[in-house]
Enzyme design. Structure first.
Site, PDB file in Angstrom:
ATOM      1  N   CYS A   1     -23.342  -7.420  -4.962  1.00  0.00           N
ATOM      2  CA  CYS A   1     -24.420  -6.703  -4.125  1.00  0.00           C
ATOM      3  C   CYS A   1     -23.779  -5.578  -3.474  1.00  0.00           C
ATOM      4  CB  CYS A   1     -24.836  -7.703  -3.237  1.00  0.00           C
ATOM      5  SG  CYS A   1     -25.836  -7.085  -1.935  1.00  0.00           S
TER       6      CYS A   1
ATOM      7  N   THR B   1       0.862  -1.204  -0.108  1.00  0.00           N
ATOM      8  CA  THR B   1      -0.176  -0.053   0.208  1.00  0.00           C
ATOM      9  C   THR B   1       0.938   1.171  -0.127  1.00  0.00           C
ATOM     10  OG1 THR B   1      -1.680  -1.147   1.383  1.00  0.00           O
ATOM     11  CG2 THR B   1      -1.704   1.281   1.230  1.00  0.00           C
TER      12      THR B   1
HETATM   13  N1  PLP Z   1      -1.948  -4.394  -4.044  1.00  0.00           N
HETATM   14  C1  PLP Z   1      -2.847  -5.620  -4.334  1.00  0.00           C
HETATM   15  C2  PLP Z   1      -2.879  -6.013  -5.944  1.00  0.00           C
HETATM   16  C3  PLP Z   1      -2.942  -6.325  -3.427  1.00  0.00           C
HETATM   17  O1  PLP Z   1      -3.605  -7.742  -3.439  1.00  0.00           O
HETATM   18  C4  PLP Z   1      -2.479  -5.719  -2.117  1.00  0.00           C
HETATM   19  C5  PLP Z   1      -3.069  -6.609  -0.844  1.00  0.00           C
HETATM   20  O2  PLP Z   1      -3.992  -7.452  -0.841  1.00  0.00           O
HETATM   21  C6  PLP Z   1      -1.916  -4.643  -2.007  1.00  0.00           C
HETATM   22  C7  PLP Z   1      -1.886  -3.976  -3.386  1.00  0.00           C
HETATM   23  C8  PLP Z   1      -1.590  -4.173  -0.636  1.00  0.00           C
HETATM   24  O3  PLP Z   1      -0.327  -4.822  -0.052  1.00  0.00           O
HETATM   25  P1  PLP Z   1      -0.377  -4.581   1.527  1.00  0.00           P
HETATM   26  O4  PLP Z   1      -1.048  -5.511   2.104  1.00  0.00           O
HETATM   27  O5  PLP Z   1       1.136  -5.015   1.784  1.00  0.00           O
HETATM   28  O6  PLP Z   1      -0.488  -3.228   1.889  1.00  0.00           O
END
Ligand code: PLP
Length: 380
Positions: free
Chosen positions: A326, A71
């Site tokens: 949904c 993230t």
């Molecule tokens: N991007 C994608 C495609 C993800 O699947 C995820 C996590 O589910 C993230 C970003 C975020 O990663 P993190 O959990 O390390 O913040």
């Protein structure tokens, strides 16, 4: 009861070898910024990890910055593109992860133009529309598209997108959180400027990720503070996480071919059994085509399996994720399935497989599913 874990796209169990190395690393307590012995010991761990990761990805160590998560890495790619590269317009898709989508909402409110590329019926990016969008306007543009969708597994042709970005002088950010360690990625060929990754999706630790930033783009830190991460991210480093993510990626790279073969077979086996045993069932996304081998997203007609499906599976010892199209009540549903226009009278479940899953577990889950669905609808 031995539980069955089919939720590896959410997170994966820590590899025991990674855990052992992280435990060992915990004896190193120096601050990596200190110049004395203890500090240098800690610093060596970080630089060794950076070298190892950059070597596997075929890039230079200075192009890898450790972050707290996928993230944060996604946030950094987008924010730095705007603040340091003069990006004024972002092309993305409505089925990106919220780490991207919510960051785009934030910058959209601040006046950055956000445009969404059309999707084909099977959930793939409409490449002709992407090219059309790239060809219009004269604002500096970032294309932010994920390599594999975390809900449906659709895979993007990153080389084709990279070539388009190059032709139209756009910056390319690719969220590879679901694919790094699972598929080989050629960063140079795909002409990626920002690539983002997360340790816990390939049997590494949580709370650690990294961003690759091409040396062809010059950006400033998103987190201000000390001179850590080669002046690119302030904050004393998570050395246990850094050691862990590098080790996990080394193992993933060493095992990649074998695991890809084994897990692909497992996915095909599960898909075959589901089609044979349940009437009216479908797969969301391009399951049989350009799809990540770890993800199978199944749409059960709600007449067959109720919206309590995930809850029932959990009670029976099976962990999976789901989502419906949904939007009623407190359940916001899945934005991905909504964009794919999966009818609301389907209940979807995502099985995502990992290296510790087996055929026996698939057999057991099919039996459990048969037990919790409407008996008259089970095909015999
Ligand atoms: N991007 C994608 C495609 C993800 O699947 C995820 C996590 O589910 C993230 C970003 C975020 O990663 P993190 O959990 O390390 O913040």
């Amino acid at each position: 009861m031995k539980r069955i874990y089919f939720d590896n796209a959410a997170t994966t169990p820590l590899d025991p070898e990674v855990k052992a190395l992280m435990r060992e690393t915990m004896d190193v307590f120096g601050n990596p910024s200190s110049i004395h012995h203890e500090g240098r010991q800690a610093k060596t761990i970080i630089e060794k990890a950076r070298k190892s990761i950059s070597g596997m990805l075929g890039v230079s160590p200075g192009e890898i910055i450790f972050t707290s998560s996928g993230t944060e890495a996604d946030n950094m790619a987008i924010r730095c593109s705007i603040e340091d590269l003069g990006v004024q317009r972002i092309i993305s898709s409505k089925i990106e992860h919220h780490a991207v989508l919510h960051t785009l909402d934030y910058f959209g409110d601040k006046g950055i133009e956000i445009v969404y590329v059309d999707l084909l019926q099977n959930g793939h990016i409409d490449m002709a529309h992407l090219e059309k969008l790239l060809g219009t306007g004269d604002k500096k543009t970032l294309v932010s598209l994920m390599h594999a969708n975390n809900e449906i597994g659709n895979l993007l042709d990153i080389e084709a997108v990279g070539n388009l970005c190059e032709s139209y002088s756009a910056v390319f950010h690719c969220d590879t959180v679901q694919t790094i360690g699972h598929l080989p990625i050629d960063i140079q060929k795909s002409k990626i400027h920002f690539l983002t990754a997360s340790g816990h999706k390939f049997n590494g630790p949580k709370g650690i990720g990294f961003i690759y930033i091409s040396e062809n783009v010059k950006v400033k830190p998103m987190i201000h503070g000390g001179a850590q991460e080669r002046n690119m991210r302030g904050g004393t480093e998570n050395i246990y996480g850094i050691a862990g993510i590098a080790k996990a990626l080394e193992i993933a790279y060493a095992e990649m071919e074998a695991q890809q073969k084994r897990i692909s077979e497992l996915k095909d086996y599960a898909a075959g059994l589901i089609l044979a045993n349940f009437e009216g069932v479908r797969f969301n996304g391009d399951s049989n085509g350009q799809s990540l081998y770890t993800i199978l997203n199944i749409a059960f007609p709600s007449s067959l399996l109720s919206d309590m499906l995930l809850f029932s599976l959990d009670i029976e010892g099976v962990s999976a994720s789901g989502g419906s199209a949904c939007t009623s009540g407190s359940d916001q549903g899945s934005h991905v399935l909504r964009e794919l226009r999966v009818a609301e009278d389907y209940n979807s479940v995502r099985f995502s497989f990992g290296k510790y899953n087996t055929r026996d577990e698939v057999d057991a889950v099919i039996t459990i599913l048969k037990g919790i669905c409407e008996p008259q609808k089970v095909a015999h």
